[in-house]
Structures are given as structure tokens and as C-alpha cells.
Design a protein around this motif. Structure first.
Motif, PDB file in Angstrom:
ATOM      1  N   GLY A  44       0.797  -1.221   0.000  1.00  0.00           N
ATOM      2  CA  GLY A  44       0.000   0.000   0.000  1.00  0.00           C
ATOM      3  C   GLY A  44       0.826   1.265   0.000  1.00  0.00           C
ATOM      4  N   ALA A  45       2.134   1.178   0.221  1.00  0.00           N
ATOM      5  CA  ALA A  45       2.983   2.370   0.193  1.00  0.00           C
ATOM      6  C   ALA A  45       3.115   2.857  -1.245  1.00  0.00           C
ATOM      7  N   PRO A  46       3.359   4.149  -1.450  1.00  0.00           N
ATOM      8  CA  PRO A  46       3.429   4.683  -2.821  1.00  0.00           C
ATOM      9  C   PRO A  46       4.496   4.018  -3.673  1.00  0.00           C
ATOM     10  N   ASP A  47       5.618   3.606  -3.066  1.00  0.00           N
ATOM     11  CA  ASP A  47       6.698   3.007  -3.837  1.00  0.00           C
ATOM     12  C   ASP A  47       6.682   1.477  -3.754  1.00  0.00           C
ATOM     13  N   TYR A  48       5.583   0.942  -3.325  1.00  0.00           N
ATOM     14  CA  TYR A  48       5.470  -0.505  -3.206  1.00  0.00           C
ATOM     15  C   TYR A  48       5.498  -1.132  -4.591  1.00  0.00           C
ATOM     16  N   VAL A  49       6.432  -2.075  -4.808  1.00  0.00           N
ATOM     17  CA  VAL A  49       6.553  -2.780  -6.088  1.00  0.00           C
ATOM     18  C   VAL A  49       5.659  -4.000  -6.027  1.00  0.00           C
ATOM     19  N   SER A  50       4.582  -3.964  -6.774  1.00  0.00           N
ATOM     20  CA  SER A  50       3.612  -5.049  -6.695  1.00  0.00           C
ATOM     21  C   SER A  50       3.859  -6.153  -7.715  1.00  0.00           C
ATOM     22  N   GLU A  51       4.603  -5.842  -8.770  1.00  0.00           N
ATOM     23  CA  GLU A  51       4.770  -6.807  -9.841  1.00  0.00           C
ATOM     24  C   GLU A  51       6.098  -6.586 -10.548  1.00  0.00           C
ATOM     25  N   ARG A  52       6.742  -7.691 -10.905  1.00  0.00           N
ATOM     26  CA  ARG A  52       8.009  -7.630 -11.661  1.00  0.00           C
ATOM     27  C   ARG A  52       7.850  -8.455 -12.928  1.00  0.00           C
ATOM     28  N   ARG A  53       8.368  -7.923 -14.042  1.00  0.00           N
ATOM     29  CA  ARG A  53       8.293  -8.613 -15.319  1.00  0.00           C
ATOM     30  C   ARG A  53       9.697  -8.826 -15.864  1.00  0.00           C
ATOM     31  N   TYR A  54       9.960 -10.089 -16.264  1.00  0.00           N
ATOM     32  CA  TYR A  54      11.303 -10.464 -16.713  1.00  0.00           C
ATOM     33  C   TYR A  54      11.274 -10.885 -18.175  1.00  0.00           C
ATOM     34  N   GLN A  55      12.263 -10.388 -18.922  1.00  0.00           N
ATOM     35  CA  GLN A  55      12.447 -10.769 -20.320  1.00  0.00           C
ATOM     36  C   GLN A  55      13.420 -11.958 -20.373  1.00  0.00           C
ATOM     37  N   LEU A  56      13.045 -13.012 -21.129  1.00  0.00           N
ATOM     38  CA  LEU A  56      13.919 -14.175 -21.272  1.00  0.00           C
ATOM     39  C   LEU A  56      15.023 -13.864 -22.273  1.00  0.00           C
ATOM     40  N   ASP A  57      16.285 -14.013 -21.828  1.00  0.00           N
ATOM     41  CA  ASP A  57      17.450 -13.775 -22.682  1.00  0.00           C
ATOM     42  C   ASP A  57      18.294 -15.046 -22.685  1.00  0.00           C
ATOM     43  N   LEU A  58      18.138 -15.850 -23.737  1.00  0.00           N
ATOM     44  CA  LEU A  58      18.850 -17.120 -23.799  1.00  0.00           C
ATOM     45  C   LEU A  58      20.325 -16.944 -24.129  1.00  0.00           C
ATOM     46  N   THR A  59      20.724 -15.796 -24.671  1.00  0.00           N
ATOM     47  CA  THR A  59      22.147 -15.569 -24.933  1.00  0.00           C
ATOM     48  C   THR A  59      22.917 -15.423 -23.621  1.00  0.00           C
ATOM     49  N   GLN A  60      22.236 -14.948 -22.578  1.00  0.00           N
ATOM     50  CA  GLN A  60      22.866 -14.804 -21.269  1.00  0.00           C
ATOM     51  C   GLN A  60      22.376 -15.852 -20.260  1.00  0.00           C
ATOM     52  N   ASN A  61      21.456 -16.712 -20.707  1.00  0.00           N
ATOM     53  CA  ASN A  61      20.815 -17.675 -19.795  1.00  0.00           C
ATOM     54  C   ASN A  61      20.265 -16.931 -18.569  1.00  0.00           C
ATOM     55  N   ALA A  62      19.469 -15.916 -18.862  1.00  0.00           N
ATOM     56  CA  ALA A  62      19.001 -15.053 -17.786  1.00  0.00           C
ATOM     57  C   ALA A  62      17.562 -14.610 -18.024  1.00  0.00           C
ATOM     58  N   LEU A  63      16.908 -14.268 -16.916  1.00  0.00           N
ATOM     59  CA  LEU A  63      15.631 -13.559 -16.916  1.00  0.00           C
ATOM     60  C   LEU A  63      15.931 -12.143 -16.438  1.00  0.00           C
ATOM     61  N   VAL A  64      15.800 -11.207 -17.370  1.00  0.00           N
ATOM     62  CA  VAL A  64      16.239  -9.838 -17.104  1.00  0.00           C
ATOM     63  C   VAL A  64      15.026  -8.989 -16.747  1.00  0.00           C
ATOM     64  N   LEU A  65      15.112  -8.319 -15.592  1.00  0.00           N
ATOM     65  CA  LEU A  65      14.015  -7.466 -15.157  1.00  0.00           C
ATOM     66  C   LEU A  65      13.834  -6.306 -16.129  1.00  0.00           C
ATOM     67  N   GLY A  66      12.613  -6.208 -16.664  1.00  0.00           N
ATOM     68  CA  GLY A  66      12.355  -5.158 -17.629  1.00  0.00           C
ATOM     69  C   GLY A  66      11.358  -4.140 -17.141  1.00  0.00           C
ATOM     70  N   LEU A  67      10.480  -4.508 -16.202  1.00  0.00           N
ATOM     71  CA  LEU A  67       9.445  -3.593 -15.754  1.00  0.00           C
ATOM     72  C   LEU A  67       9.096  -3.897 -14.313  1.00  0.00           C
ATOM     73  N   ARG A  68       8.985  -2.815 -13.530  1.00  0.00           N
ATOM     74  CA  ARG A  68       8.546  -2.936 -12.148  1.00  0.00           C
ATOM     75  C   ARG A  68       7.332  -2.050 -11.972  1.00  0.00           C
ATOM     76  N   LYS A  69       6.239  -2.664 -11.573  1.00  0.00           N
ATOM     77  CA  LYS A  69       5.021  -1.897 -11.321  1.00  0.00           C
ATOM     78  C   LYS A  69       4.941  -1.530  -9.841  1.00  0.00           C
ATOM     79  N   THR A  70       4.640  -0.285  -9.590  1.00  0.00           N
ATOM     80  CA  THR A  70       4.495   0.175  -8.217  1.00  0.00           C
ATOM     81  C   THR A  70       3.043   0.491  -7.916  1.00  0.00           C
ATOM     82  N   GLY A  71       2.744   0.516  -6.632  1.00  0.00           N
ATOM     83  CA  GLY A  71       1.378   0.803  -6.230  1.00  0.00           C
ATOM     84  C   GLY A  71       0.517  -0.441  -6.264  1.00  0.00           C
ATOM     85  N   THR A  72      -0.762  -0.255  -6.031  1.00  0.00           N
ATOM     86  CA  THR A  72      -1.703  -1.353  -5.992  1.00  0.00           C
ATOM     87  C   THR A  72      -2.492  -1.409  -7.292  1.00  0.00           C
ATOM     88  N   PHE A  73      -2.556  -2.635  -7.896  1.00  0.00           N
ATOM     89  CA  PHE A  73      -3.272  -2.778  -9.184  1.00  0.00           C
ATOM     90  C   PHE A  73      -4.340  -3.847  -9.051  1.00  0.00           C
TER      91      PHE A  73
END
Length: 268
Positions: free
Chosen positions: A239-268
Motif C-alpha cells: 500500500g505504500a506509494p513506492d510498493y513494487v507489486s509486480e516484476r516482469r522479466y524478459q527471457l534472454d537465452l544468450t545470457q541464460n538469464a531472466l532480465v528485469l524489464g518492468l517494475r510496477k508500483t502501487g496497488t493494481f
């Protein structure tokens, strides 16, 4: 009627052989010699028959013993003892299977009391684990997870969450099914083009780790070809203004990684 006797007859009457040299001891020796000579062929015959029978029995025993003896030696010397693998988690693809297999002895206990991690009857499994991907072409080890603890209601293998991406299937492993704040997860990918299985890192800005988490009561999912994980900030953080409610990761097989691309803040 009288007739002349030959000279030897007269000499015989004088008993020139009265002093007998053939004593009783000599008779006994001759008697023993006769007995021995008479029985020797028979005993030799019995000995020959016994040796032949013993030789045949030895051949029969060897014919039966050698295969089993060699198998015992093979089992004891050249073949490791059979040990059934303990599969603690699994994920199924169209071409194969991703297994998390216990390496060595696990420490297995019962929680005994309810907590954030489970109820009193839940079971805890702690040990080292090998992650392996098996297909018709063979089995490859992806990675090892050391000192990992599974907490589950039963000892059945945990089913990984399979998430379809454009270039790969991503599997999410959650060793513990409950937690008060965040359920820890690991991620693996099986590439569609090559069929290769790899462990994925979570790349959060400048921090990279082989594990992440999602909020209890939610499930990981795919949206717009991205991994979506619901966040938690701990008691009082929601419920805090800077509360990160959701994280979205892009799959990058060249790095064998899930790279954070978007962080949603607030309540959705």
C-alpha cells in the motif's frame, strides 16, 4: 617183495632237512604277501573308479558354480550396487523430462508444529541435488543445488510450473510450497531450437541471483512473452506509494538469464 632202493632214499631217511629253516615268522610274511597281492588289484580298481567319479563330480560342480561365481564377483567388484534414484522434483517437456535428483543422503524430518512453512505433518527434505534433463538421446546434468530444503505435504516429487515462452519452455521450481512473505523459486529453460536445458539467472538491475520469489497466494505466469512475478514487501509494506507489486522479466537465452524489464508500483 623186496627191491633195491635208490641212494637218495637212504639219504632222505637220515633227515637232512629236519632242521627246518622255513620258520613260522617267514610263513606269516608269505601269508601277508599273498593277501596283499590278492587284494591289490581290487583296491586299485576301487581307487580308479573313485577317482573317475570324483573327477566327474568336480566337472559338474564347476559347470554350475562358475556362472554364478562370476556374477557374484562382477556384482562385488566391477558393478556398483544398485541404488534407486530419489526424484524430488520434475518437469515434463514435449521431448524429455527435467528431474531434480537427490545426491547422497537426505536429512528427512517432520515439521512437528505449524508455522509459515507448513503444518505439523509436513515433511522436510534437506540435501544436495542434481538437476538433469533426459531425452531419448541421453541425460545431461544442468546444474547442482547444494544445501537445498524441500518442505512438502508428501514425499511425492514436486511438479515444476511449466511456462511457455516463444523460444523455450521455462520451468519454475519452488522447493517450499508455503511461506509468510515470499516463496523462493529457481528457473530453468529448455530451448525449442536446440533442445538444450540450462539454469536461468534472475537479473534485477545490478543484482544477479539464481533464485527469486513470488508472493504467497499467487502463481508465476507469462504475459506478453515475459515472466510475471507478484511481489511482497513484508508486513506494512503493501500500500505504500513506492510498493513494487509486480516484476516482469524478459527471457534472454544468450545470457541464460531472466532480465528485469518492468517494475510496477502501487496497488493494481
Amino acid at each position: 617183495m623186496s627191491e633195491d632202493k635208490p641212494d637218495w632214499y637212504s639219504r632222505a631217511k637220515k633227515a637232512p632237512f629236519s632242521d627246518e629253516k622255513f620258520t613260522s615268522e617267514m610263513k606269516k610274511n608269505v601269508h601277508r604277501s599273498v593277501i596283499f597281492t590278492d587284494s591289490k588289484p581290487r583296491r586299485r580298481k576301487y581307487l580308479q573308479v573313485g577317482l573317475a567319479g570324483g573327477f566327474m563330480l568336480l566337472i559338474i560342480l564347476l559347470a554350475f558354480q562358475l556362472p554364478f561365481g562370476s556374477q557374484e564377483q562382477e556384482r562385488a567388484g566391477t558393478m556398483p550396487p544398485y541404488r534407486e534414484e530419489t526424484i524430488r522434483a520434475q518437469g515434463v517437456t514435449d521431448e524429455g523430462r527435467l528431474n531434480v535428483i537427490a545426491v547422497g543422503q537426505e536429512k528427512i524430518t517432520t515439521l512437528g508444529a505449524p508455522s509459515c512453512f507448513g503444518i505439523e505433518t509436513d515433511r522436510s527434505f534437506t540435501g544436495n541435488y542434481s538437476v538433469q534433463y533426459s531425452t531419448n538421446q541421453g541425460t545431461n546434468e544442468v546444474t547442482t543445488l547444494e544445501g537445498l530444503t524441500f518442505i512438502q505435504p508428501t514425499s511425492a516429487p514436486v511438479d515444476m510450473i511449466r511456462l511457455p515462452f516463444q523460444d523455450a519452455d521455462v520451468f519454475i521450481l519452488a522447493p517450499q510450497y508455503r511461506d509468510c512473505h515470499g516463496i523462493q523459486i529457481y528457473a530453468f529453460a529448455v530451448e525449442h531450437e536446440t533442445g538444450k536445458a540450462v539454469q536461468l539467472r534472475f537479473q534485477d538491475e545490478s543484482l544477479a541471483s539464481y533464485f527469486s520469489y513470488y508472493r504467497p497466494g499467487t502463481v508465476p505466469e507469462v504475459k506478453e512473452n515475459k515472466l510475471v512475478l507478484q511481489s511482497t514487501e513484508g508486513p506494512g509494506g503493501e500500500g505504500a506509494p513506492d510498493y513494487v507489486s509486480e516484476r516482469r522479466y524478459q527471457l534472454d537465452l544468450t545470457q541464460n538469464a531472466l532480465v528485469l524489464g518492468l517494475r510496477k508500483t502501487g496497488t493494481f
